[in-house]
Design an enzyme around this catalytic site. Structure first.
Site, PDB file in Angstrom:
ATOM      1  N   THR A 121       0.908  -1.409  -0.030  1.00  0.00           N
ATOM      2  CA  THR A 121       0.077   0.035   0.033  1.00  0.00           C
ATOM      3  C   THR A 121       0.935   1.211   0.205  1.00  0.00           C
ATOM      4  O   THR A 121       1.573   1.329   1.198  1.00  0.00           O
ATOM      5  CB  THR A 121      -0.821  -0.048   1.179  1.00  0.00           C
ATOM      6  OG1 THR A 121      -1.659  -1.135   1.177  1.00  0.00           O
ATOM      7  CG2 THR A 121      -1.825   1.060   1.220  1.00  0.00           C
ATOM      8  N   GLY A 264      -8.407  -1.686  14.699  1.00  0.00           N
ATOM      9  CA  GLY A 264      -6.779  -1.915  14.714  1.00  0.00           C
ATOM     10  C   GLY A 264      -6.288  -2.526  13.634  1.00  0.00           C
ATOM     11  O   GLY A 264      -6.934  -2.340  12.492  1.00  0.00           O
ATOM     12  N   CYS A 267      -3.457  -2.081   9.064  1.00  0.00           N
ATOM     13  CA  CYS A 267      -3.682  -1.200   7.908  1.00  0.00           C
ATOM     14  C   CYS A 267      -4.441  -0.109   7.998  1.00  0.00           C
ATOM     15  O   CYS A 267      -4.105   1.121   7.648  1.00  0.00           O
ATOM     16  CB  CYS A 267      -4.537  -2.149   6.834  1.00  0.00           C
ATOM     17  SG  CYS A 267      -3.311  -3.401   6.058  1.00  0.00           S
TER      18      CYS A 267
HETATM   19  N1  LIG Z   1      -1.326  -7.269   6.350  1.00  0.00           N
HETATM   20  C1  LIG Z   1      -2.404  -7.042   5.485  1.00  0.00           C
HETATM   21  O1  LIG Z   1      -3.480  -7.619   5.592  1.00  0.00           O
HETATM   22  C2  LIG Z   1      -2.145  -6.382   4.206  1.00  0.00           C
HETATM   23  C3  LIG Z   1      -3.322  -6.297   3.254  1.00  0.00           C
HETATM   24  C4  LIG Z   1      -3.086  -5.513   2.161  1.00  0.00           C
HETATM   25  C5  LIG Z   1      -2.113  -4.563   1.808  1.00  0.00           C
HETATM   26  N2  LIG Z   1      -1.101  -4.736   2.844  1.00  0.00           N
HETATM   27  C6  LIG Z   1       0.066  -3.774   2.666  1.00  0.00           C
HETATM   28  O2  LIG Z   1       1.143  -4.757   2.126  1.00  0.00           O
HETATM   29  C7  LIG Z   1       2.237  -4.396   2.576  1.00  0.00           C
HETATM   30  C8  LIG Z   1       3.070  -5.403   3.224  1.00  0.00           C
HETATM   31  O3  LIG Z   1       2.353  -5.888   4.372  1.00  0.00           O
HETATM   32  P1  LIG Z   1       2.542  -6.990   5.262  1.00  0.00           P
HETATM   33  O4  LIG Z   1       1.469  -6.928   6.397  1.00  0.00           O
HETATM   34  O5  LIG Z   1       2.547  -8.155   4.389  1.00  0.00           O
HETATM   35  O6  LIG Z   1       3.838  -6.687   5.844  1.00  0.00           O
HETATM   36  P2  LIG Z   1       4.981  -7.638   6.877  1.00  0.00           P
HETATM   37  O7  LIG Z   1       5.688  -6.568   7.825  1.00  0.00           O
HETATM   38  O8  LIG Z   1       4.158  -8.689   7.357  1.00  0.00           O
HETATM   39  O9  LIG Z   1       6.000  -8.204   5.674  1.00  0.00           O
HETATM   40  C9  LIG Z   1       6.966  -7.476   5.001  1.00  0.00           C
HETATM   41  C10 LIG Z   1       8.123  -8.241   4.863  1.00  0.00           C
HETATM   42  O10 LIG Z   1       9.047  -7.729   3.667  1.00  0.00           O
HETATM   43  C11 LIG Z   1      10.322  -7.990   4.078  1.00  0.00           C
HETATM   44  N3  LIG Z   1      11.300  -6.825   3.642  1.00  0.00           N
HETATM   45  C12 LIG Z   1      11.492  -5.609   4.080  1.00  0.00           C
HETATM   46  N4  LIG Z   1      12.281  -5.055   3.032  1.00  0.00           N
HETATM   47  C13 LIG Z   1      12.784  -5.920   2.168  1.00  0.00           C
HETATM   48  C14 LIG Z   1      13.727  -6.159   0.850  1.00  0.00           C
HETATM   49  N5  LIG Z   1      14.286  -5.087   0.493  1.00  0.00           N
HETATM   50  N6  LIG Z   1      13.436  -7.106   0.310  1.00  0.00           N
HETATM   51  C15 LIG Z   1      12.624  -8.153   0.810  1.00  0.00           C
HETATM   52  N7  LIG Z   1      12.026  -8.407   1.574  1.00  0.00           N
HETATM   53  C16 LIG Z   1      12.081  -7.323   2.559  1.00  0.00           C
HETATM   54  C17 LIG Z   1      10.194  -8.028   5.729  1.00  0.00           C
HETATM   55  O11 LIG Z   1      11.283  -8.424   6.268  1.00  0.00           O
HETATM   56  C18 LIG Z   1       8.802  -8.589   5.863  1.00  0.00           C
HETATM   57  O12 LIG Z   1       9.207  -9.942   6.080  1.00  0.00           O
HETATM   58  C19 LIG Z   1       2.078  -3.015   3.386  1.00  0.00           C
HETATM   59  O13 LIG Z   1       2.221  -1.771   2.569  1.00  0.00           O
HETATM   60  C20 LIG Z   1       0.633  -3.110   3.551  1.00  0.00           C
HETATM   61  O14 LIG Z   1       0.108  -2.127   4.087  1.00  0.00           O
HETATM   62  C21 LIG Z   1      -1.065  -5.389   3.913  1.00  0.00           C
HETATM   63  O1  LIG Z   2     -17.624  -3.919  11.365  1.00  0.00           O
HETATM   64  C1  LIG Z   2     -16.429  -3.793  11.684  1.00  0.00           C
HETATM   65  C2  LIG Z   2     -15.419  -4.576  10.874  1.00  0.00           C
HETATM   66  C3  LIG Z   2     -14.209  -4.501  11.577  1.00  0.00           C
HETATM   67  N1  LIG Z   2     -13.991  -3.824  12.683  1.00  0.00           N
HETATM   68  C4  LIG Z   2     -12.369  -3.739  12.963  1.00  0.00           C
HETATM   69  O2  LIG Z   2     -11.751  -3.167  11.993  1.00  0.00           O
HETATM   70  C5  LIG Z   2     -10.341  -3.785  11.964  1.00  0.00           C
HETATM   71  C6  LIG Z   2      -9.901  -4.204  10.723  1.00  0.00           C
HETATM   72  O3  LIG Z   2     -10.664  -5.285  10.515  1.00  0.00           O
HETATM   73  P1  LIG Z   2     -10.367  -6.064   9.009  1.00  0.00           P
HETATM   74  O4  LIG Z   2     -10.809  -5.195   7.775  1.00  0.00           O
HETATM   75  O5  LIG Z   2     -11.559  -7.472   8.878  1.00  0.00           O
HETATM   76  O6  LIG Z   2      -8.910  -6.629   9.100  1.00  0.00           O
HETATM   77  P2  LIG Z   2      -7.760  -6.198   7.949  1.00  0.00           P
HETATM   78  O7  LIG Z   2      -6.932  -7.318   7.892  1.00  0.00           O
HETATM   79  O8  LIG Z   2      -7.004  -4.981   8.714  1.00  0.00           O
HETATM   80  O9  LIG Z   2      -8.167  -5.783   6.834  1.00  0.00           O
HETATM   81  C7  LIG Z   2      -8.150  -4.368   6.194  1.00  0.00           C
HETATM   82  O10 LIG Z   2      -6.897  -3.873   5.843  1.00  0.00           O
HETATM   83  C8  LIG Z   2      -6.375  -4.557   4.802  1.00  0.00           C
HETATM   84  C9  LIG Z   2      -4.922  -4.026   4.488  1.00  0.00           C
HETATM   85  O11 LIG Z   2      -5.091  -2.750   3.756  1.00  0.00           O
HETATM   86  C10 LIG Z   2      -7.301  -4.525   3.574  1.00  0.00           C
HETATM   87  O12 LIG Z   2      -6.628  -5.456   2.473  1.00  0.00           O
HETATM   88  C11 LIG Z   2      -8.567  -5.158   3.677  1.00  0.00           C
HETATM   89  O13 LIG Z   2      -9.331  -5.114   2.638  1.00  0.00           O
HETATM   90  C12 LIG Z   2      -9.065  -4.494   4.881  1.00  0.00           C
HETATM   91  O14 LIG Z   2     -10.303  -4.959   5.405  1.00  0.00           O
HETATM   92  C13 LIG Z   2     -10.223  -4.909  13.209  1.00  0.00           C
HETATM   93  O15 LIG Z   2      -9.588  -4.330  14.341  1.00  0.00           O
HETATM   94  C14 LIG Z   2     -11.585  -5.209  13.376  1.00  0.00           C
HETATM   95  O16 LIG Z   2     -12.136  -5.531  14.556  1.00  0.00           O
HETATM   96  C15 LIG Z   2     -14.853  -3.247  13.382  1.00  0.00           C
HETATM   97  O17 LIG Z   2     -14.613  -2.949  14.423  1.00  0.00           O
HETATM   98  N2  LIG Z   2     -16.292  -3.212  12.849  1.00  0.00           N
END
Ligand SMILES: NC(=O)c1ccc[n+]([C@@H]2O[C@H](COP(=O)([O-])OP(=O)(O)OC[C@H]3O[C@@H](n4cnc5c(N)ncnc54)[C@H](O)[C@@H]3O)[C@@H](O)[C@H]2O)c1
Ligand SMILES: O=c1ccn([C@@H]2O[C@H](COP(=O)(O)OP(=O)(O)O[C@H]3O[C@H](CO)[C@@H](O)[C@H](O)[C@H]3O)[C@@H](O)[C@H]2O)c(=O)[nH]1
Length: 444
Positions: A121, A264, A267
């Site tokens: 992101t 929380g 993201c």
């Molecule tokens: N966690 C989610 O649900 C979610 C969903 C959608 C988007 N995102 C976005 O995706 C991105 C990653 O999130 P995440 O939760 O997977 O992060 P994370 O912290 O779980 O993982 C990131 C990984 O990248 C590695 N890394 C850092 N620099 C590196 C490099 N130069 N080469 C290789 N590896 C490297 C780190 O060691 C780590 O293992 C963020 O921008 C986040 O906002 C996260």
């Molecule tokens: O009605 C609701 C729904 C969610 N939550 C809270 O919102 C937070 C986020 O929940 P959720 O969105 O289910 O989890 P994430 O894994 O953080 O996913 C969000 O963040 C990701 C990272 O960007 C996106 O990819 C997803 O689409 C987006 O839903 C949590 O603390 C939930 O408890 C509430 O309080 N009320």
């Protein structure tokens, strides 16, 4: 196709594993050798339902491998997905150092055409920065004319449902101004896009913006409901009934309308902050979104406010049971978990805490460090023993229909602060349990 996933966190690992599942040959690269060691031993470093099976199946099939070898990883993929972290900087903006470092490591090594896909992101304009970093490294190597494309492909998966969300996406956003790259993205995502064309191709900046807009909208719904919950309590309405009442309008819908202990995770908090900061830098302050964040900060304290109203602000000698620590069910992720604020607020008033979570206790222990005032117990019932009250912070399924007699029998007095509105206040009254929900008044 040949794919490299850079970063093996929630996004990189799920992307790599799910793409391997469709027959692609995938190399997952991480700079953290411990993560790669765990993966190479046949385990996964995170709790994510269904992911271990996909990983193992594809490793066995020879389509998925894990490495810290940057040369090999960059050489391998035609499509290079950057899925590294973009944590908040001190001023709230997204810290792009890991993204840019990944881009440089590509530019320092690539020897043929690559499609570099920004999956992390990232704020509007990041693809330009990635392009510039790659180009700069190529120029240093005397390869300034080498062709490559930078594409934005934000990820929308939810933790706890990541494999399912990636495999059955509501939409696949592709921001691209390179025809060949768009074609390759179409081919790569074709297996996830069969029943209905869910791919939305647009310019790169709009794609980058779409990700923040989606999270900002969802966070807004939650804060909106949390504020209405405060009001509902004051005026004697039940937010759960209101939720059902408004959700039935298809323009509103039922999802993401749950009042609770605040949002929380890794993201919403960071992405809302980053968008607010980017907007203010651009001279367009986002008033609604600023309020969304403020409301969420307040909401994380609501449960403890109720505890204080019931027991007084001096909680010395009190003990509280907490059920649920992860920021949401089905994950062990503790990033920005409301439970951490709640533990902090209770213990700083002198209370002790006995806490239980089905999967996130090792992660909680790591995050909290050694503490005399917090005990992590291995069963939900064990947390109740001799506690003054139970606080429910995360709505794991196993908390939905517990043994209410055991709750009554184990607590000093039957008092439940229900931060996720799991229990019917009428049932609680009938059972003789003092119940404090969110936005639905108290049943005393
Ligand atoms: N966690 C989610 O649900 C979610 C969903 C959608 C988007 N995102 C976005 O995706 C991105 C990653 O999130 P995440 O939760 O997977 O992060 P994370 O912290 O779980 O993982 C990131 C990984 O990248 C590695 N890394 C850092 N620099 C590196 C490099 N130069 N080469 C290789 N590896 C490297 C780190 O060691 C780590 O293992 C963020 O921008 C986040 O906002 C996260
Ligand atoms: O009605 C609701 C729904 C969610 N939550 C809270 O919102 C937070 C986020 O929940 P959720 O969105 O289910 O989890 P994430 O894994 O953080 O996913 C969000 O963040 C990701 C990272 O960007 C996106 O990819 C997803 O689409 C987006 O839903 C949590 O603390 C939930 O408890 C509430 O309080 N009320």
């Amino acid at each position: 196709m040949k794919v490299t996933a850079i970063g093996t966190g929630y996004v990189g690992l799920v992307t790599g594993a799910c793409l391997a599942e469709m027959g692609n040959h995938v190399v997952c690269l991480d700079v953290n050798p411990e993560k790669i060691r765990i993966l190479n031993e046949g385990q996964i470093p995170i709790h994510e339902p269904g992911l271990l099976e996909v990983v193992r199946r594809n490793v066995e099939a020879g389509r998925l491998q894990f490495t810290t070898d940057v040369d090999m990883a960059v050489q391998h993929g035609t499509m290079l997905f950057i899925g590294v972290g973009t944590p908040p900087d001190e001023d709230g903006s997204a810290d792009l150092q890991y993204v840019v470092a990944a881009a440089r490591s590509i530019g320092q090594r690539m020897t043929d055409y690559k499609v570099i896909v920004d999956k992390s992101t990232v704020p509007v304009g990041t693809a330009d920065k990635v392009r510039a970093a790659v180009k700069e490294e190529l120029v240093k190597r005397g390869l300034g004319d080498m062709a490559f494309a930078v594409v934005s492909n934000p990820e929308f998966l939810k933790e706890g449902a990541a494999v399912e969300d990636f495999s059955k996406p509501d939409r696949i956003i592709v921001g691209s101004d390179d025809e060949q790259a768009t074609l390759l993205m179409r081919a790569l995502y074709a297996p996830f896009n069969r029943t209905q064309d869910r791919m939305v191709v647009m310019d790169v900046r709009s794609a980058e913006f779409t990700k923040y807009a989606a999270n900002a909208m969802l966070a807004t719904r939650i804060s909106f409901m949390n504020e209405l919950a405060l009001l509902a309590e004051r005026v004697g309405a039940d937010i759960e009934l209101v939720r059902r009442g408004i959700g039935s309008d298809p323009r509103i819908g039922y999802q993401f309308l749950y009042a609770g202990a605040g949002y929380g995770g890794s993201c919403f908090p960071k992405d809302v902050k980053a968008l607010v900061k980017a907007a203010s830098d651009a001279g367009i302050p986002l008033k609604v979104l600023t309020a969304v964040e403020e409301a969420n900060e307040r909401q994380k304290h609501v449960l403890v406010d109720k505890v204080v109203a019931r027991f007084g602000s001096d909680l010395k000698g009190r003990r509280f049971a907490i059920w649920g620590l992860a920021f949401k069910p089905n994950t062990d992720d503790m990033r920005e978990a409301p439970s951490l604020v709640i533990i902090d607020e209770l213990t700083k008033r002198g209370a002790t805490v006995a806490a239980y979570d089905p999967v996130s206790m090792p992660e909680t222990a790591r995050v909290l460090g050694p503490r005399d005032d917090v005990t992590l117990v291995d069963r939900a019932e064990a947390a109740l023993q001799g506690a003054d009250a139970l606080l429910i912070v995360t709505e794991w399924k196993e908390f939905r229909t517990p043994d209410f007699d055991a709750i009554k029998g184990s607590l000093k007095a039957p008092v439940v602060f229900d931060g996720r509105n799991l229990y019917d206040p009428k049932l609680m009254k009938a059972l003789g349990i003092e119940h404090y929900g969110i936005g639905r008044g108290a049943t005393v």
